[in-house]
Design a protein around this motif. Structure first.
Motif, PDB file in Angstrom:
ATOM      1  N   ALA A   1      -9.301  -0.313   4.249  1.00 46.67           N
ATOM      2  CA  ALA A   1      -9.106   0.175   2.883  1.00 46.67           C
ATOM      3  C   ALA A   1      -9.665  -0.804   1.861  1.00 46.67           C
ATOM      4  O   ALA A   1     -10.230  -0.410   0.838  1.00 46.67           O
ATOM      5  N   ASP A   2      -9.537  -2.097   2.139  1.00 43.96           N
ATOM      6  CA  ASP A   2      -9.994  -3.114   1.197  1.00 43.96           C
ATOM      7  C   ASP A   2     -11.505  -3.309   1.219  1.00 43.96           C
ATOM      8  O   ASP A   2     -12.111  -3.642   0.199  1.00 43.96           O
TER       9      ASP A   2
ATOM     10  N   ARG B   1      -8.112   5.381  -0.121  1.00 46.65           N
ATOM     11  CA  ARG B   1      -9.101   4.346   0.191  1.00 46.65           C
ATOM     12  C   ARG B   1      -9.386   4.273   1.680  1.00 46.65           C
ATOM     13  O   ARG B   1     -10.384   3.680   2.098  1.00 46.65           O
TER      14      ARG B   1
ATOM     15  N   HIS C   1       0.847  -1.194   0.000  1.00 47.06           N
ATOM     16  CA  HIS C   1       0.000   0.000   0.000  1.00 47.06           C
ATOM     17  C   HIS C   1       0.883   1.245   0.000  1.00 47.06           C
ATOM     18  O   HIS C   1       1.835   1.337   0.774  1.00 47.06           O
TER      19      HIS C   1
END
Length: 590
Positions: free
Chosen positions: A316-317, A93, A29
């Motif tokens: 974030a995912d 994100r 990331h």
């Protein structure tokens, strides 16, 4: 891209963020730190502001809703403009905030999932609670065995205690000098004065003291801590983590900090370090410096930054919540109450109304709800509601009586409960309102039902207390229920008994029933008769049906009252209730 905000006070926030950033990058990331204190993205500093004439409490705190939002500070306006510009450019994100309630709220308002850092201390105030409530996850840099503080218990489902986060990397082959004392004040300042330590040095000439703090600074204190016989430090989170990482015996002197964070945080150090809340007397120091036993592995520093990064990466995912649908049953008699339920429902929640009758009337009354024409049978209607919600994509089903209103906490509390206990049926407390009342605050739950503290989950030991007014479960659990016993039993006709039967089936099939603190529903007033004479015929039929199935009678309070009024009679062989007069529903004019 993941954003990270590091607070400027002291150096600990930035050090901690650097460690987490390093781990995020190692996981693939990209991450950038925004800070007024040497971040990747420099932010304007408002040191010296605001002017004294603008420092009124209301202006500074926005009426107690924030900690720091003074009027007329150009650098503050420029800071948030810079954060907004960075977000607009990078579209992160997720965003980790360490720490600022204002930055967390600002970033969240821009539609970015936020992760916040939890600090020790008394933090039950409105600004902290706002940040914790809005956050998708909360990271605590202390071990998982530390008792969850009171101010975080309502958010425990999103709290991740990852262990102490240190930037120090211990080196092999460093031996300790038992007469070397390292004193670390930290950039946040300390209450001890040079003359205090001068007196200690005079009293203990056999010890050598190294002072870190103020102008005497080293970039990396690893070797000093590893070689010291003992360290004396303030009680900041990073100082404690550094002691644990280097396994250094320590005396911790908590310093005055906002929200008494160091003093309260030091309570967890019992058995790991010697803690004194005031500077020890001169005659105490010799004994204190000889206390060398440690058990710092319990502070869980190894891998802590990685665990924090994994929490952020998971948000974030996948930041979204499970698709949720509220299901209710109604007819035209409940149209007014139903409109209140639908129009007070939080955004982002689907709503299904199963019309027991008058589907066209209800469809006009609640256009925001998906109205389906259903059977009069309550059990069959609930089963239809569940199937309809699942067909519309629901992952979580919330059954809510048409007379009930959802509090702001009802949906998130149920979702949090089912995240922890996905195999369970969750049930929250219900407050009955007086005639003319319409609210979703100030709960006063029915005293006959459990009412745990907000965020607390309590396993039911009495399934008979289940109430179909308000409960929730996952679509997967409903599928299991359908496979095991078919859902609510439609052989219960009319009024009463089907929800108690449902609870018994849950218990028989070992499906947990969990009481959920804070998932409040509010029942709107309507006229009632007690006992409900107008439903006497249904209650007798369903009570006998229940007895045939379970060997005991439900609704015994109502049945006893009916018997006392001469409405029903109880046979002994076979054991049965019979209605004495089908027309006599309101004896003595009731």
């Amino acid at each position: 891209m993941i954003g990270i905000y590091a607070h400027h006070h002291g150096s600990g926030h930035l050090h901690r963020c650097r460690e987490i950033q390093r781990e995020l990058r190692a996981m693939g990331h990209d991450a950038e730190i925004l800070s007024t204190a040497d971040g990747d993205v420099p932010l304007p500093d408002d040191a010296g502001w605001p002017p004294r004439e603008l420092r009124s409490a209301r202006a500074m705190t926005a009426g107690g809703t924030l900690h720091y939002a003074p009027y007329g500070v150009p650098a503050l306006q420029e800071r948030f403009a810079a954060i907004a510009a960075w977000i607009a450019q990078h579209r992160p994100r997720a965003f980790y905030v360490d720490v600022s309630n204002e930055v967390a709220a600002f970033v969240r308002l821009m539609g970015i999932p936020v992760i916040v850092h939890a600090m020790p201390g008394y933090r039950g105030d409105a600004p902290h609670q706002l940040a914790y409530t809005q956050a998708e996850a909360i990271i605590a840099a202390w071990p998982d065995w530390v008792e969850v503080p009171q101010h975080l218990r309502a958010h425990a489902d999103r709290l991740h205690a990852v262990g102490g986060i240190s930037r120090l990397r211990p080196r092999a082959g460093v031996s300790r000098d038992p007469h070397h004392v390292v004193v670390m004040a930290g950039k946040g300042g300390s209450t001890w004065e040079p003359e205090d330590w001068a007196a200690v040095e005079r009293a203990l000439p056999e010890y050598r003291f190294t002072f870190l703090g103020g102008d005497n600074h080293v970039d990396d204190p690893t070797e000093l801590l590893q070689s010291a016989g003992i360290a004396v430090t303030a009680g900041g989170q990073n100082s404690v983590a550094d002691l644990a990482a280097t396994d250094t015996p320590a005396i911790v002197l908590p310093q005055p900090r906002p929200f008494t964070e160091q003093k309260l945080g030091a309570r967890a150090l019992d058995g790991l370090a010697t803690v004194r809340n005031t500077f020890p007397r001169i005659d105490e120091w010799r004994d204190l410096l000889q206390r060398r036993s440690t058990n710092w592995t319990r502070w869980q520093t190894d891998g802590a930054a990685r665990r924090a990064a994994e929490v952020i990466a998971r948000v974030a995912d996948n930041p979204g919540q499970l698709a949720t649908c509220v299901i209710t049953l109604a007819d035209a008699n409940r149209a007014d109450h139903l409109t209140h339920q639908v129009n007070l429902m939080p955004m982002g929640v689907d709503h299904v109304t199963v019309a027991l009758d008058d589907a066209d009337v209800l469809a006009k009354a609640v256009p925001k709800s998906h109205v389906v024409d259903g059977p009069r049978n309550l059990a069959a209607a609930r089963n239809l509601g569940a199937r309809t919600a699942i067909a519309r994509g629901a992952d979580v089903l919330i059954f809510l009586d048409a007379d009930c209103l959802a509090s702001d906490d009802l949906v998130p509390r149920y979702l949090a409960a089912l995240k922890q206990r996905p195999d369970a049926v969750a049930a929250g407390p219900v407050t009955y309102m007086k005639q003319g009342e319409l609210r979703v605050t100030d709960p006063d739950p029915h005293p006959a039902r459990p009412n745990p503290a907000p965020g607390e989950l309590v396993d039911a030991d009495n399934y008979n207390l289940f109430w179909s007014l308000s409960f929730a479960l996952t679509a997967d659990t409903w599928a299991r229920i359908e496979g095991d016993f078919g859902g609510f039993d439609p052989t219960f006709e009319g009024y009463g008994g089907e929800d108690t039967d449902f609870a018994r089936e849950l218990q028989r099939h070992r499906i947990p029933l969990v009481w959920v603190g804070g998932a409040h529903a509010y029942h709107q007033w309507h006229p009632v008769s007690s006992p409900p004479y107008e439903h006497a015929a249904d209650i007798v039929v369903n009570a006998n049906r229940f007895y045939d199935k379970w060997g005991e009678f439900p609704m015994e309070g109502w049945l006893d009252a009916f018997e006392g009024e001469g409405v029903v009679a109880k046979q002994s062989a076979p054991e049965r209730y019979i209605l004495r007069n089908h027309e006599l529903h309101h004896p003595r004019g009731k």
